[in-house]
Design an enzyme around this catalytic site. Sequence first.
Site, short mmCIF file in Angstrom:
data_model
loop_
_atom_site.label_atom_id
_atom_site.label_comp_id
_atom_site.label_asym_id
_atom_site.label_seq_id
_atom_site.Cartn_x
_atom_site.Cartn_y
_atom_site.Cartn_z
N GLU A 421 37.20 47.99 49.35
CA GLU A 421 37.61 48.89 50.43
C GLU A 421 37.00 50.29 50.25
OE1 GLU A 421 41.86 48.64 50.74
OE2 GLU A 421 41.82 46.52 51.26
N GLU A 507 40.13 39.27 50.47
CA GLU A 507 41.54 39.62 50.29
C GLU A 507 42.29 39.34 51.58
OE1 GLU A 507 41.97 43.29 48.19
OE2 GLU A 507 43.90 43.73 49.12
#
Length: 824
Positions: A421, A507
């Site tokens: 991220e 994820e």
Amino acid sequence: MPLIGTRGIAAVLVVSAFMTLPAGGQRQRLSMDPGWRFNLGDTPGAEQPRFDDSKWRRLDVPHDWSIEGTPRQDAPGGGRVGFFPTGVGWYRKSFRLPAGTERLNASLEFDGVYMNSDVWINGVHLGKRPFGYASLAYDITPHMVRGVNVVAVRVDNSRQPNSRWYTGSGIYRHVWLTIANPLHVAHWGTFITTPRADSAGADVLVRTKIENAHPATRSGVVRVAVVDGGGREVARADSSFSVTAGGSIELAQRMPVASPRLWSVERPALYTLRTEILDGTRSADVVNTSFGIRSIAYDADRGFLLNGRRVKMLGVNLHHDAGALGAAVPERVWERRLELLKAMGVNAIRTSHNPPAPEFLDLCDRMGFLVMDEAFDEWTFGKVPEGYNKYFAEWSERDVVDFVRRDRNHPSIVLWSAGNEIGEQTSPTGPQVLKRLMDVFHREDPTRPVTTGNDQIVAEPRPATVEFLSTLDIVGYNYVDRWHERREIFAEQDRQAHPNWKLIGTESGSIFESRDERYSLGEDPAVPRPNYTSGMLQAERMWKWVMVRDYFAGNFMWTGIDYLGEATWPYKGFASGPLDIVGHPKDAYYLYQSLWTKEPVLDLLPHWNWPGREGQVIPVIAYTNCNHVELFLNGRSLGEKHLEFPAQGTSGGWNSYALPVVRPTTNDLHLTWDVPYQPGVLRAVGRNRDGRVTCQAETRTAGPPAAIRLSVDRNAITTTPGDVAHVTFDIVDSAGVIVPTANHRVSFAVTGGHVLAIDNANLQDLEPYSKQNRQAFNGRGLAYLRPAQPGPLIVTASAQGLRGASLTITIGQGPPYAVIPAAR
């Protein structure tokens, strides 16, 4: 000699000043774990050899001082680190080199120090390393003295918050002293690849970096041999070399191996490469490296291929802590956790969001897990005030180089992740930063692709995002399930716009729950709100969506196990795993097991103790891979429910990945009954398509708490520092049924060992883990025990108002390993 291993080693070979190395001064890797002095707090002058540390605490490493503390709401790291203390600490160790090593090379190696470590030997500063997950080595040869040598380590974890999850503090991984001939294989100097690998034959390509610390040029031979699991040599190659004084050289050697045993998830066959350096005719150095023979490939249409066969990655994310043990995790604890994940059907692990301990990857090699090995959570864009972004410009290339060189021989690693991220994903400068990192990954290991975990990818991304994602070898998606009904459109649009992209789910969400209770996330992610279905349905539909799309290589669920940190007071951790923080399965465990394994699975939830709710309707859920399930309450049938399956042999969809079972075609992957509550026995019977009973499950209303019941993961262990016993304590009624509402305080007494920590999986329990007693949570808890010496280990548990319990564990003796003790 064997290293500290997960199978246990009892006898410790102590290397004294009177021992000598084998002829030729061949390599010795000696454990520096025992015999350190520790002081919490900054101590000016502690790097000096004559500093008086006699009043400091004695301990062995690995050591995590944060987990020894009590969580406090005003802790500097806050909920990100689980409200545990951090700070500054010092470690010192005095030691003597073995006799006969004065003219040899010595290096001091740390598998992990969190964080901002400074290291001295005999008052000489060896270096500083900010990154707390880096493994590092220092050449201490020029600074050694006859007699007593003193190593000092300052650890600064005071600048907070520097992480988004629990990190631990201190020398939390192993420390080694490696002694080798001046002519030797360099640190992480062996690189093994298998450019051709199938069942008929393989090519093993070995690159070896040789260093010469002699004052003159040395010539010799590099002899490499492949040894199979039975100890038989199956290939060999010799190459001559000449290396100048103080210089180094890298050689490449290729060896054919006939009919190899391929490394796979189901059969993780391992080989050993024996590298020998011959200085003339004299053996100067020998290094043994474990590796596997296998091929990997990623295809835009077929997903991930292992040895030419499509394998869907059934993955979980894992942080590096182990609850009550913090970041200093004994090897057996990880082995048990991986065993439980394997039984759930997991075949892949993402090391979120940092390099793991080396022994964790050894376990993945031996147990057959695919690994996405991840480097960073930050690049130049910060997420926390004192995060890695402060060090990225200066240290990132060095950290990636060391990361890849340390781990690249592990056959379990099939994908590198450069970050999670990352803020640069949407920045105009992001593609340039990514390309620089990828160039380093590809230079150090051209055999594996690189991804990042990318969150908030929208259906029509900005140009910078498209360029960033297009730069990746594999495009990783975080939380495609956040778009719910749009996810099919979302993925198909990306696939149509970028047909060459290779896609994987890095994820996605799971079912957030504490043991025996259903929860989904509310507005505050650390405050669970009761809900039987929303999280479950989202997780089910996400996995069905992944499994029926061939081009999606797999997905990694957040997370495999509950973990410390990312919390809001009074919680100290995050309940996102199908395994709770002590490793006990929650109900979600059986959902994934029903999807991912071939054995019959049937689990009923919730528990059946609801006093005061007689007559009220309670939804009863079954996770199963049976075709038909009939539910009974106190012998009365409540009806049969069905899961629809495609016919055996159907091509595509669930069957297209050589998965062990045929998968359901229904929208939801569970069965539900609305049951008016009545105490007694809730029983489910599962049948296959032809009506044969394949599995049964039941849950009973428990009576009043009557006794403690103890059970242990293994009846025999050894005294190796990495070996521990996991003793579960249950509060049961007079019939032996666990009382799921019991919260008695249980005290432990141990002879033949000691209690490392006691945990109960209650993330709101803020008592220190080091106490010898703890309240049960939902009727259960776990004690970690470490043995002292060979013989019996006897553990006794007691609680007010309950019948106590005891059990005996046999402590055996294993093969020796070599340690450097503290000097007297």
